[in-house]
Each structure stands twice: as C-alpha cells, then as structure tokens.
Design an enzyme around this catalytic site. Structure first.
Site, PDB file in Angstrom:
ATOM      1  N   ASP A  31       0.847  -1.193   0.000  1.00 32.24           N
ATOM      2  CA  ASP A  31       0.000   0.000   0.000  1.00 32.24           C
ATOM      3  C   ASP A  31       0.883   1.243   0.000  1.00 32.24           C
ATOM      4  O   ASP A  31       1.890   1.302   0.707  1.00 32.24           O
ATOM      5  CB  ASP A  31      -0.921  -0.012   1.223  1.00 32.24           C
ATOM      6  CG  ASP A  31      -2.079   0.965   1.090  1.00 32.24           C
ATOM      7  OD1 ASP A  31      -3.230   0.500   0.969  1.00 32.24           O
ATOM      8  OD2 ASP A  31      -1.827   2.192   1.094  1.00 32.24           O
ATOM      9  N   ILE A  32       0.474   2.228  -0.784  1.00 28.38           N
ATOM     10  CA  ILE A  32       1.287   3.437  -0.923  1.00 28.38           C
ATOM     11  C   ILE A  32       1.256   4.292   0.359  1.00 28.38           C
ATOM     12  O   ILE A  32       2.177   5.080   0.611  1.00 28.38           O
ATOM     13  CB  ILE A  32       0.819   4.257  -2.162  1.00 28.38           C
ATOM     14  CG1 ILE A  32       1.931   5.141  -2.692  1.00 28.38           C
ATOM     15  CG2 ILE A  32      -0.444   5.039  -1.882  1.00 28.38           C
ATOM     16  CD1 ILE A  32       1.677   5.686  -4.076  1.00 28.38           C
ATOM     17  N   ASN A  87     -12.990  -3.463   2.436  1.00 30.27           N
ATOM     18  CA  ASN A  87     -13.973  -2.394   2.516  1.00 30.27           C
ATOM     19  C   ASN A  87     -14.901  -2.521   1.312  1.00 30.27           C
ATOM     20  O   ASN A  87     -14.433  -2.752   0.193  1.00 30.27           O
ATOM     21  CB  ASN A  87     -13.274  -1.031   2.510  1.00 30.27           C
ATOM     22  CG  ASN A  87     -12.366  -0.843   3.715  1.00 30.27           C
ATOM     23  OD1 ASN A  87     -12.688  -1.276   4.820  1.00 30.27           O
ATOM     24  ND2 ASN A  87     -11.209  -0.211   3.512  1.00 30.27           N
ATOM     25  N   GLY A  93     -16.120   2.320   3.428  1.00 27.67           N
ATOM     26  CA  GLY A  93     -14.788   2.915   3.426  1.00 27.67           C
ATOM     27  C   GLY A  93     -13.953   2.574   2.203  1.00 27.67           C
ATOM     28  O   GLY A  93     -12.745   2.818   2.188  1.00 27.67           O
ATOM     29  N   GLN A  94     -14.590   2.024   1.159  1.00 28.42           N
ATOM     30  CA  GLN A  94     -13.832   1.665  -0.054  1.00 28.42           C
ATOM     31  C   GLN A  94     -13.608   2.908  -0.910  1.00 28.42           C
ATOM     32  O   GLN A  94     -14.557   3.624  -1.235  1.00 28.42           O
ATOM     33  CB  GLN A  94     -14.603   0.611  -0.866  1.00 28.42           C
ATOM     34  CG  GLN A  94     -13.835   0.123  -2.096  1.00 28.42           C
ATOM     35  CD  GLN A  94     -14.566  -0.972  -2.858  1.00 28.42           C
ATOM     36  OE1 GLN A  94     -15.699  -1.347  -2.527  1.00 28.42           O
ATOM     37  NE2 GLN A  94     -13.918  -1.485  -3.893  1.00 28.42           N
ATOM     38  N   HIS A 100     -10.272  -5.502  -3.413  1.00 29.24           N
ATOM     39  CA  HIS A 100      -8.946  -5.724  -2.844  1.00 29.24           C
ATOM     40  C   HIS A 100      -9.049  -6.110  -1.386  1.00 29.24           C
ATOM     41  O   HIS A 100      -9.928  -5.649  -0.658  1.00 29.24           O
ATOM     42  CB  HIS A 100      -8.044  -4.484  -2.993  1.00 29.24           C
ATOM     43  CG  HIS A 100      -8.664  -3.209  -2.507  1.00 29.24           C
ATOM     44  ND1 HIS A 100      -9.602  -2.516  -3.232  1.00 29.24           N
ATOM     45  CD2 HIS A 100      -8.475  -2.491  -1.357  1.00 29.24           C
ATOM     46  CE1 HIS A 100      -9.962  -1.434  -2.564  1.00 29.24           C
ATOM     47  NE2 HIS A 100      -9.299  -1.395  -1.421  1.00 29.24           N
ATOM     48  N   HIS A 102      -6.948  -5.943   2.166  1.00 26.85           N
ATOM     49  CA  HIS A 102      -5.827  -5.329   2.871  1.00 26.85           C
ATOM     50  C   HIS A 102      -5.264  -6.398   3.807  1.00 26.85           C
ATOM     51  O   HIS A 102      -5.999  -6.928   4.658  1.00 26.85           O
ATOM     52  CB  HIS A 102      -6.292  -4.174   3.760  1.00 26.85           C
ATOM     53  CG  HIS A 102      -6.883  -2.998   3.027  1.00 26.85           C
ATOM     54  ND1 HIS A 102      -6.184  -1.828   2.832  1.00 26.85           N
ATOM     55  CD2 HIS A 102      -8.099  -2.806   2.468  1.00 26.85           C
ATOM     56  CE1 HIS A 102      -6.965  -0.959   2.185  1.00 26.85           C
ATOM     57  NE2 HIS A 102      -8.137  -1.528   1.953  1.00 26.85           N
TER      58      HIS A 102
HETATM   59  P1  5GP Z   1      -9.820   1.236   0.129  1.00 29.31           P
HETATM   60  O1  5GP Z   1     -10.073   2.480   0.948  1.00 29.31           O
HETATM   61  O2  5GP Z   1     -10.396   1.368  -1.254  1.00 29.31           O
HETATM   62  O3  5GP Z   1     -10.244  -0.027   0.822  1.00 29.31           O
HETATM   63  O4  5GP Z   1      -8.257   1.105   0.018  1.00 29.31           O
HETATM   64  C1  5GP Z   1      -7.535   1.643  -1.035  1.00 29.31           C
HETATM   65  C2  5GP Z   1      -6.060   1.595  -0.642  1.00 29.31           C
HETATM   66  O5  5GP Z   1      -5.304   1.803  -1.813  1.00 29.31           O
HETATM   67  C3  5GP Z   1      -5.653   2.666   0.368  1.00 29.31           C
HETATM   68  O6  5GP Z   1      -5.105   2.056   1.534  1.00 29.31           O
HETATM   69  C4  5GP Z   1      -4.614   3.497  -0.385  1.00 29.31           C
HETATM   70  O7  5GP Z   1      -3.543   3.925   0.435  1.00 29.31           O
HETATM   71  C5  5GP Z   1      -4.156   2.549  -1.484  1.00 29.31           C
HETATM   72  N1  5GP Z   1      -3.730   3.197  -2.722  1.00 29.31           N
HETATM   73  C6  5GP Z   1      -4.377   4.201  -3.366  1.00 29.31           C
HETATM   74  N2  5GP Z   1      -3.717   4.545  -4.490  1.00 29.31           N
HETATM   75  C7  5GP Z   1      -2.635   3.718  -4.549  1.00 29.31           C
HETATM   76  C8  5GP Z   1      -1.564   3.592  -5.493  1.00 29.31           C
HETATM   77  O8  5GP Z   1      -1.469   4.287  -6.493  1.00 29.31           O
HETATM   78  N3  5GP Z   1      -0.628   2.647  -5.223  1.00 29.31           N
HETATM   79  C9  5GP Z   1      -0.697   1.838  -4.117  1.00 29.31           C
HETATM   80  N4  5GP Z   1       0.274   0.936  -3.969  1.00 29.31           N
HETATM   81  N5  5GP Z   1      -1.691   1.933  -3.212  1.00 29.31           N
HETATM   82  C10 5GP Z   1      -2.643   2.873  -3.432  1.00 29.31           C
END
Ligand code: 5GP
Length: 114
Positions: A31-32, A87, A93-94, A100, A102
């Site tokens: 995760d970034i 999420n 919270g998605q 995906h 986590h």
């Molecule tokens: P969500 O909130 O959709 O469950 O999680 C999305 C996740 O993707 C977040 O934890 C966010 O930090 C990560 N993320 C968003 N953009 C990027 C990206 O460009 N590269 C990577 N490696 N992670 C990302």
C-alpha cells in the site's frame, strides 16, 4: 467507456507498484500509504468493483486469493497474527472500486476498527 481504476493501471503496468506477488489470477503490492508496518493489497486481475459485484463463479478465484494471503502472511513474517480487511463501497470505506484485500500486520491490532 469508464475510466480505468488506479489498480487496473497497476495490473496493466501503466503505473509502478512495489509488487510482492503475482500470478495469472491476482497480484499483491505494498500500500502506498501503509497503515501498519506490513500493509499489502491483494487484488484479482479480473475487474470486479466490489464484494457486491462478485459472481457465483468467482468462488474459486476468491478461494485462491485466500491461499495467496496465507502464504504472504508466512513469507512476510506475520506469525504473531494479522488482519485482513475488505472495505465494500463508499459506506464501508472503499475508495478504489477494484476489489482488494488489505493484509495488515507487524503491530497489535485494536478492535473494533473505526
Ligand atoms: P480502500 O479504501 O479502497 O479499501 O483502500 C484503497 C487503498 O489503496 C488505500 O489504503 C490506499 O492507500 C491505497 N492506494 C491508493 N492509491 C494507490 C496507489 O497508487 N498505489 C498503491 N500501492 N496503493 C494505493
């Protein structure tokens, strides 16, 4: 045609990611913005927006991804335990509309999550 998600662009190698695992069905990358010492995202290569969008015949794919998660947890040294989160949609919270998991570890997790 709808715009590609950031994760589809990672799959298509249009933007870089710190990939820790890849096979024909899925990939995993860091995760970034990590929320724990270990924070890896595991995604299917098939474009599935949310858990709500899973088809009945995605069951084998999802089962495969859990085996990948188990193997990654071992490889990443998470013997003490870890958390796997999905999420679902905005209310859950998605932020990225590509399914995906986590995988979080390397610190004690609190409960309940926020
Ligand atoms: P969500 O909130 O959709 O469950 O999680 C999305 C996740 O993707 C977040 O934890 C966010 O930090 C990560 N993320 C968003 N953009 C990027 C990206 O460009 N590269 C990577 N490696 N992670 C990302």
């Amino acid at each position: 045609m709808s715009e590609k998600t950031i994760f589809k662009r990672i799959i298509d190698q249009e933007i870089p990611a710190d990939v820790v695992y890849e096979d024909d069905l899925c990939m995993a990358f860091k995760d970034i913005v990590p929320k724990a010492p270990v924070h890896v995202l595991i995604i299917p290569k098939k474009e599935i927006a949310t858990v709500d969008d899973l088809a009945d015949d995605d069951a084998a794919l999802i089962g495969h991804m859990w085996i990948v998660i188990r193997n990654l947890a071992r490889e990443l040294g998470l013997e003490e335990g870890y958390r796997v989160i999905v999420n679902c949609k905005e209310g859950g919270g998605q932020e990225v509309p590509h399914l995906h998991y986590h995988l979080l570890g390397g610190r004690k997790m609190s409960w309940p999550p926020g």
